[in-house]
Motif scaffolding. Structure first.
Motif, PDB file in Angstrom:
ATOM      1  N   SER A  66       0.804  -1.227   0.000  1.00 35.55           N
ATOM      2  CA  SER A  66       0.000   0.000   0.000  1.00 35.55           C
ATOM      3  C   SER A  66       0.837   1.277   0.000  1.00 35.55           C
ATOM      4  CB  SER A  66      -0.973   0.015   1.179  1.00 35.55           C
ATOM      5  OG  SER A  66      -0.262   0.040   2.398  1.00 35.55           O
ATOM      6  N   ARG A  67       2.069   1.217   0.500  1.00 36.54           N
ATOM      7  CA  ARG A  67       2.907   2.423   0.527  1.00 36.54           C
ATOM      8  C   ARG A  67       3.871   2.505  -0.643  1.00 36.54           C
ATOM      9  NH1 ARG A  67       3.487   4.971   5.840  1.00 36.54           N
ATOM     10  NH2 ARG A  67       5.372   5.795   4.891  1.00 36.54           N
ATOM     11  N   SER A  68       4.024   1.392  -1.368  1.00 34.26           N
ATOM     12  CA  SER A  68       5.035   1.396  -2.420  1.00 34.26           C
ATOM     13  C   SER A  68       4.470   1.325  -3.831  1.00 34.26           C
ATOM     14  CB  SER A  68       6.017   0.234  -2.207  1.00 34.26           C
ATOM     15  OG  SER A  68       5.344  -1.000  -2.331  1.00 34.26           O
ATOM     16  N   ARG A  69       3.158   1.333  -3.961  1.00 34.41           N
ATOM     17  CA  ARG A  69       2.549   1.307  -5.285  1.00 34.41           C
ATOM     18  C   ARG A  69       1.638   2.514  -5.450  1.00 34.41           C
ATOM     19  NH1 ARG A  69       6.191  -1.688  -5.685  1.00 34.41           N
ATOM     20  NH2 ARG A  69       6.167  -3.768  -6.589  1.00 34.41           N
ATOM     21  N   SER A  70       1.494   2.935  -6.671  1.00 34.54           N
ATOM     22  CA  SER A  70       0.666   4.090  -7.008  1.00 34.54           C
ATOM     23  C   SER A  70      -0.798   3.830  -6.667  1.00 34.54           C
ATOM     24  CB  SER A  70       0.810   4.367  -8.508  1.00 34.54           C
ATOM     25  OG  SER A  70      -0.234   5.148  -8.992  1.00 34.54           O
ATOM     26  N   MET A  71      -1.460   4.838  -6.145  1.00 35.36           N
ATOM     27  CA  MET A  71      -2.887   4.704  -5.868  1.00 35.36           C
ATOM     28  C   MET A  71      -3.676   4.596  -7.166  1.00 35.36           C
ATOM     29  SD  MET A  71      -3.650   4.229  -2.801  1.00 35.36           S
ATOM     30  CE  MET A  71      -2.131   3.371  -2.455  1.00 35.36           C
ATOM     31  N   ARG A  72      -3.128   5.117  -8.232  1.00 38.07           N
ATOM     32  CA  ARG A  72      -3.757   4.941  -9.544  1.00 38.07           C
ATOM     33  C   ARG A  72      -3.789   3.458  -9.897  1.00 38.07           C
ATOM     34  NH1 ARG A  72      -1.264   6.207 -15.259  1.00 38.07           N
ATOM     35  NH2 ARG A  72      -3.091   5.806 -16.518  1.00 38.07           N
ATOM     36  N   THR A  73      -2.667   2.776  -9.668  1.00 37.40           N
ATOM     37  CA  THR A  73      -2.590   1.342  -9.914  1.00 37.40           C
ATOM     38  C   THR A  73      -3.591   0.603  -9.031  1.00 37.40           C
ATOM     39  OG1 THR A  73      -0.260   1.484 -10.515  1.00 37.40           O
ATOM     40  CG2 THR A  73      -1.072  -0.669  -9.827  1.00 37.40           C
ATOM     41  N   TYR A  74      -3.608   0.918  -7.749  1.00 34.45           N
ATOM     42  CA  TYR A  74      -4.557   0.299  -6.826  1.00 34.45           C
ATOM     43  C   TYR A  74      -5.994   0.500  -7.292  1.00 34.45           C
ATOM     44  CZ  TYR A  74      -1.966  -1.367  -2.768  1.00 34.45           C
ATOM     45  OH  TYR A  74      -1.186  -2.094  -1.920  1.00 34.45           O
ATOM     46  N   THR A  75      -6.316   1.719  -7.653  1.00 34.46           N
ATOM     47  CA  THR A  75      -7.689   2.023  -8.057  1.00 34.46           C
ATOM     48  C   THR A  75      -8.088   1.220  -9.285  1.00 34.46           C
ATOM     49  OG1 THR A  75      -7.487   4.241  -7.127  1.00 34.46           O
ATOM     50  CG2 THR A  75      -9.253   3.884  -8.724  1.00 34.46           C
ATOM     51  N   GLN A  76      -7.214   1.154 -10.275  1.00 34.93           N
ATOM     52  CA  GLN A  76      -7.528   0.388 -11.482  1.00 34.93           C
ATOM     53  C   GLN A  76      -7.697  -1.101 -11.170  1.00 34.93           C
ATOM     54  OE1 GLN A  76      -4.253   1.588 -13.988  1.00 34.93           O
ATOM     55  NE2 GLN A  76      -5.416   3.285 -14.861  1.00 34.93           N
ATOM     56  N   LEU A  77      -6.820  -1.628 -10.332  1.00 33.52           N
ATOM     57  CA  LEU A  77      -6.927  -3.045  -9.980  1.00 33.52           C
ATOM     58  C   LEU A  77      -8.187  -3.321  -9.153  1.00 33.52           C
ATOM     59  CD1 LEU A  77      -3.204  -3.907  -9.152  1.00 33.52           C
ATOM     60  CD2 LEU A  77      -4.539  -4.661 -11.133  1.00 33.52           C
ATOM     61  N   MET A  78      -8.522  -2.414  -8.237  1.00 36.43           N
ATOM     62  CA  MET A  78      -9.728  -2.616  -7.427  1.00 36.43           C
ATOM     63  C   MET A  78     -10.985  -2.531  -8.283  1.00 36.43           C
ATOM     64  SD  MET A  78      -9.033  -0.976  -3.659  1.00 36.43           S
ATOM     65  CE  MET A  78      -8.487   0.634  -4.199  1.00 36.43           C
ATOM     66  N   ILE A  79     -11.000  -1.638  -9.263  1.00 34.28           N
ATOM     67  CA  ILE A  79     -12.159  -1.541 -10.159  1.00 34.28           C
ATOM     68  C   ILE A  79     -12.307  -2.832 -10.958  1.00 34.28           C
ATOM     69  CG2 ILE A  79     -13.028  -0.397 -12.237  1.00 34.28           C
ATOM     70  CD1 ILE A  79     -11.916   2.236 -11.027  1.00 34.28           C
ATOM     71  N   ALA A  80     -11.196  -3.343 -11.488  1.00 33.98           N
ATOM     72  CA  ALA A  80     -11.246  -4.595 -12.249  1.00 33.98           C
ATOM     73  C   ALA A  80     -11.686  -5.758 -11.355  1.00 33.98           C
ATOM     74  CB  ALA A  80      -9.882  -4.878 -12.873  1.00 33.98           C
ATOM     75  N   TYR A  81     -11.126  -5.841 -10.160  1.00 37.56           N
ATOM     76  CA  TYR A  81     -11.464  -6.915  -9.220  1.00 37.56           C
ATOM     77  C   TYR A  81     -12.946  -6.852  -8.858  1.00 37.56           C
ATOM     78  CZ  TYR A  81     -11.285  -9.851  -5.033  1.00 37.56           C
ATOM     79  OH  TYR A  81     -11.508 -10.830  -4.098  1.00 37.56           O
ATOM     80  N   ASP A  82     -13.412  -5.682  -8.486  1.00 37.31           N
ATOM     81  CA  ASP A  82     -14.804  -5.544  -8.060  1.00 37.31           C
ATOM     82  C   ASP A  82     -15.776  -5.753  -9.216  1.00 37.31           C
ATOM     83  OD1 ASP A  82     -13.915  -5.144  -5.496  1.00 37.31           O
ATOM     84  OD2 ASP A  82     -14.173  -2.961  -5.541  1.00 37.31           O
ATOM     85  N   SER A  83     -15.384  -5.357 -10.429  1.00 35.59           N
ATOM     86  CA  SER A  83     -16.238  -5.607 -11.603  1.00 35.59           C
ATOM     87  C   SER A  83     -16.371  -7.106 -11.837  1.00 35.59           C
ATOM     88  CB  SER A  83     -15.645  -4.930 -12.841  1.00 35.59           C
ATOM     89  OG  SER A  83     -15.610  -3.539 -12.678  1.00 35.59           O
ATOM     90  N   GLY A  84     -15.269  -7.816 -11.746  1.00 36.14           N
ATOM     91  CA  GLY A  84     -15.314  -9.269 -11.886  1.00 36.14           C
ATOM     92  C   GLY A  84     -16.122  -9.908 -10.776  1.00 36.14           C
ATOM     93  N   TRP A  85     -16.023  -9.356  -9.576  1.00 33.96           N
ATOM     94  CA  TRP A  85     -16.780  -9.862  -8.434  1.00 33.96           C
ATOM     95  C   TRP A  85     -18.277  -9.751  -8.712  1.00 33.96           C
ATOM     96  CZ3 TRP A  85     -20.230  -8.330  -4.654  1.00 33.96           C
ATOM     97  CH2 TRP A  85     -20.260  -9.088  -3.484  1.00 33.96           C
ATOM     98  N   VAL A  86     -18.699  -8.603  -9.213  1.00 35.44           N
ATOM     99  CA  VAL A  86     -20.115  -8.395  -9.522  1.00 35.44           C
ATOM    100  C   VAL A  86     -20.574  -9.388 -10.592  1.00 35.44           C
ATOM    101  CG1 VAL A  86     -21.764  -6.773 -10.560  1.00 35.44           C
ATOM    102  CG2 VAL A  86     -20.188  -5.990  -8.788  1.00 35.44           C
ATOM    103  N   LEU A  87     -19.760  -9.566 -11.630  1.00 30.49           N
ATOM    104  CA  LEU A  87     -20.121 -10.515 -12.680  1.00 30.49           C
ATOM    105  C   LEU A  87     -20.202 -11.947 -12.145  1.00 30.49           C
ATOM    106  CD1 LEU A  87     -18.024  -9.121 -15.667  1.00 30.49           C
ATOM    107  CD2 LEU A  87     -20.506  -8.931 -15.298  1.00 30.49           C
ATOM    108  N   ALA A  88     -19.285 -12.317 -11.263  1.00 36.29           N
ATOM    109  CA  ALA A  88     -19.314 -13.655 -10.675  1.00 36.29           C
ATOM    110  C   ALA A  88     -20.562 -13.843  -9.806  1.00 36.29           C
ATOM    111  CB  ALA A  88     -18.050 -13.905  -9.852  1.00 36.29           C
ATOM    112  N   VAL A  89     -20.919 -12.818  -9.056  1.00 41.79           N
ATOM    113  CA  VAL A  89     -22.131 -12.892  -8.232  1.00 41.79           C
ATOM    114  C   VAL A  89     -23.364 -13.030  -9.120  1.00 41.79           C
ATOM    115  CG1 VAL A  89     -23.648 -11.566  -6.705  1.00 41.79           C
ATOM    116  CG2 VAL A  89     -21.211 -11.695  -6.218  1.00 41.79           C
ATOM    117  N   LEU A  90     -23.425 -12.224 -10.170  1.00 39.79           N
ATOM    118  CA  LEU A  90     -24.576 -12.307 -11.077  1.00 39.79           C
ATOM    119  C   LEU A  90     -24.661 -13.677 -11.737  1.00 39.79           C
ATOM    120  CD1 LEU A  90     -24.517  -8.757 -12.708  1.00 39.79           C
ATOM    121  CD2 LEU A  90     -26.127  -9.640 -10.999  1.00 39.79           C
ATOM    122  N   ALA A  91     -23.521 -14.208 -12.173  1.00 44.59           N
ATOM    123  CA  ALA A  91     -23.508 -15.543 -12.784  1.00 44.59           C
ATOM    124  C   ALA A  91     -23.944 -16.597 -11.762  1.00 44.59           C
ATOM    125  CB  ALA A  91     -22.116 -15.862 -13.329  1.00 44.59           C
ATOM    126  N   GLY A  92     -23.452 -16.478 -10.536  1.00 48.72           N
ATOM    127  CA  GLY A  92     -23.838 -17.417  -9.490  1.00 48.72           C
ATOM    128  C   GLY A  92     -25.322 -17.344  -9.177  1.00 48.72           C
TER     129      GLY A  92
END
Length: 141
Positions: A66-92
């Motif tokens: 959390s202290r050594s990576r860009s928050m831009r990187t974190y934000t993009q990865l969290m958006i991708a992760y959470d988008s996939g999470w929503v799709l997995a929930v919907l599929a389930g």
């Protein structure tokens, strides 16, 4: 007199830390309650444990970087992760609505694979470059 660079704690940083902490908490719940949660979701207890371990690794890496990576990187990865999470929930949910027992396995399968991919991408991301004059981060994904 030497200047000490103070790290800025932003809402994004707090969000990244909270996201990592949530994954660690969810990991503990998955591991501790593997049998009853597995029955509830229609999955094997071993899948719950493996998913919990993957979440523990993913959340731990997220907290550690959390202290050594860009928050831009974190934000993009969290958006991708959470988008996939929503799709997995919907599929389930769609599978469960059609009477299939695979819905829980789809969701837990995502919870097993996605944190490891998230962690690998975070580790591979460029470290934050602190500029000496402004003390702000500048890194690219």
């Amino acid at each position: 007199m030497a200047q000490i660079a103070a790290s800025r704690v932003t809402r994004q940083t707090i969000g990244a830390v909270a996201d990592g902490a949530f994954k660690v908490l969810l990991a503990v719940v998955c591991i501790a309650g593997a049998a009853p949660l597995g029955r509830l979701l229609g999955t094997a207890a071993w899948l719950m444990v493996v998913s919990g371990l993957a979440l523990l690794i993913g959340g731990g890496v997220e907290l550690g970087y959390s202290r050594s990576r860009s928050m831009r990187t974190y934000t993009q990865l969290m958006i991708a992760y959470d988008s996939g999470w929503v799709l997995a929930v919907l599929a389930g949910l769609l599978m469960a609505r059609q009477g299939s027992s695979a819905g829980g396995e789809i969701w837990m399968g995502y919870q097993t694979a996605a944190p490891i991919v998230f962690a690998a991408l975070l580790v591979a991301a460029a470290p934050v470059q602190m500029t000496s004059d402004a003390g702000t981060e500048s890194a690219t994904l």
